[in-house]
Design a protein around this motif. Sequence first.
Motif, PDB file in Angstrom:
ATOM      1  N   SER A 106     -16.012   9.146  -8.946  1.00  0.00           N
ATOM      2  CA  SER A 106     -14.736   9.431  -9.492  1.00  0.00           C
ATOM      3  C   SER A 106     -14.183   8.000  -9.980  1.00  0.00           C
ATOM      4  CB  SER A 106     -13.945   9.970  -8.291  1.00  0.00           C
ATOM      5  OG  SER A 106     -13.824   8.705  -7.516  1.00  0.00           O
ATOM      6  N   LYS A 107     -14.843   6.996  -9.623  1.00  0.00           N
ATOM      7  CA  LYS A 107     -14.439   5.718 -10.068  1.00  0.00           C
ATOM      8  C   LYS A 107     -13.060   5.478  -9.578  1.00  0.00           C
ATOM      9  CE  LYS A 107     -17.800   4.646 -13.739  1.00  0.00           C
ATOM     10  NZ  LYS A 107     -18.742   4.327 -12.681  1.00  0.00           N
TER      11      LYS A 107
ATOM     12  N   ARG B 159     -12.670  -0.368  -9.651  1.00  0.00           N
ATOM     13  CA  ARG B 159     -12.279  -1.646 -10.223  1.00  0.00           C
ATOM     14  C   ARG B 159     -11.813  -2.689  -9.141  1.00  0.00           C
ATOM     15  NH1 ARG B 159      -8.520  -0.448 -15.337  1.00  0.00           N
ATOM     16  NH2 ARG B 159      -8.820  -2.664 -15.487  1.00  0.00           N
TER      17      ARG B 159
ATOM     18  N   LYS C 100      -4.883  -0.539 -10.859  1.00  0.00           N
ATOM     19  CA  LYS C 100      -6.283  -0.350 -11.561  1.00  0.00           C
ATOM     20  C   LYS C 100      -6.979   0.855 -10.873  1.00  0.00           C
ATOM     21  CE  LYS C 100      -6.816  -5.147 -12.922  1.00  0.00           C
ATOM     22  NZ  LYS C 100      -7.523  -6.437 -12.518  1.00  0.00           N
TER      23      LYS C 100
ATOM     24  N   ASN D 296      -8.216   4.511 -10.165  1.00  0.00           N
ATOM     25  CA  ASN D 296      -8.228   5.501 -11.170  1.00  0.00           C
ATOM     26  C   ASN D 296      -7.213   6.781 -10.870  1.00  0.00           C
ATOM     27  OD1 ASN D 296      -8.925   7.835 -12.871  1.00  0.00           O
ATOM     28  ND2 ASN D 296     -11.222   7.768 -12.395  1.00  0.00           N
TER      29      ASN D 296
ATOM     30  N   ASP E  20      -5.457   8.520 -12.968  1.00  0.00           N
ATOM     31  CA  ASP E  20      -5.501   9.724 -13.717  1.00  0.00           C
ATOM     32  C   ASP E  20      -6.034  10.902 -12.645  1.00  0.00           C
ATOM     33  OD1 ASP E  20      -5.517   8.421 -17.149  1.00  0.00           O
ATOM     34  OD2 ASP E  20      -4.006   8.471 -15.358  1.00  0.00           O
ATOM     35  N   TRP E  21      -7.318  10.245 -12.381  1.00  0.00           N
ATOM     36  CA  TRP E  21      -8.307  11.147 -11.402  1.00  0.00           C
ATOM     37  C   TRP E  21      -7.408  11.748 -10.171  1.00  0.00           C
ATOM     38  CZ3 TRP E  21     -10.733  11.132  -6.454  1.00  0.00           C
ATOM     39  CH2 TRP E  21     -11.485  12.175  -6.246  1.00  0.00           C
TER      40      TRP E  21
END
Length: 323
Positions: free
Chosen positions: A44-45, A49, A139, A141, A143-144
């Motif tokens: 999923s990242k 970051r 940073k 993710n 959106d996910w």
Amino acid sequence: MAGWNESQLRKYNIKMEKIPTLQYDDPKVDSLLTNNKPVLIKGSKLVSRVLKWDLDYLTEHMNSTCCNVLISKNHKFKYYDQKKITPNMTFKPISRPSPMIFSEFAKQIKDWKKGDSRLYMQQVLNNSISQRIVNDFVKFNWDWIISKQNVCKWGSLTSNLLLIAQEGNVTPCHYDEQQNMFASIRGYKRFILFPPSEFECLYPHPVHHPYDRQSQVEFDNPDYIKFPKFKEARGYEVIVGPEDVLYIPMYWFHHVESLMHGGYTVSINFWFKAESVEKIEYPLLDHHKIVIMRNVEKMLAEALHDPSEVGTMLKTIVLGRYT
Ligand SMILES: O=C(O)C(=O)C[C@H](CCCc1ccccc1)C(=O)O
Ligand SMILES: [Zn+2]
């Protein structure tokens, strides 16, 4: 090389199955999430970051921040609610809060020797943390994870807990009342999960006890006389490694340990309120039954004006009549 091996896991006498591991874009992920079933999500990242969040980096950027650190005489960090400790109660917790500035925490971790008390940093991330940490925070993710929040119709994100544990630290079995997406940044954590339907086998403390929501059973030395049904408990096991995200459904019991000899671990969780409009549908789901039992204990304590009388009245209602 999986990055860990079985010798790093503490030994328990518990029947355990595996939790499914899926890629983040697998459609089965959403069906498990929306059905309150645990799943380990890869790729999923979510926190990719901020993988640089190690002790040195965080010391540099959180140096003088005072953080919530727990100190324990052994490897267990059993959470308790201070507000539920009453004056006439003799409550001797094993772990206790010992707030300290981050650089002091990092130093104590580095200098730790066998036999020393253990430390566990559990810090809510908010804007009082340094600017650099705030810059990193954006940073993630988002959106996910926001798309998951929407798919599951979860309520608002309430908090992110930054967790820095020494290798071998254990958070004993408990449940939380929020939906949880748990991400590992550094190191490996072993989770043992139990569905809410295992309530009878895990014997959580009374609602009004400081250890509310925590199981009374010592996994490494179970008292099968006091807790006979623990023998029948059926759990689910999973190892959460760097960049993995584990969905812990609300009201699911979970035991968490940082693998032994694996170095310190850095994790962050994302706690969401339950469904915004939790309309009760029948048949009831298992977690609804925990909510009902909690409400009965609260209502009786309220009516009796004394939490210590709740057990007596429950026995009067049940023994010889419902048994
Ligand atoms: O994310 C979760 O829900 C976990 O249980 C993760 C756990 C630490 C949580 C500490 C805690 C437990 C109960 C109330 C408030 C704080 C770990 O990773 O050791
Ligand atoms: Zn928890």
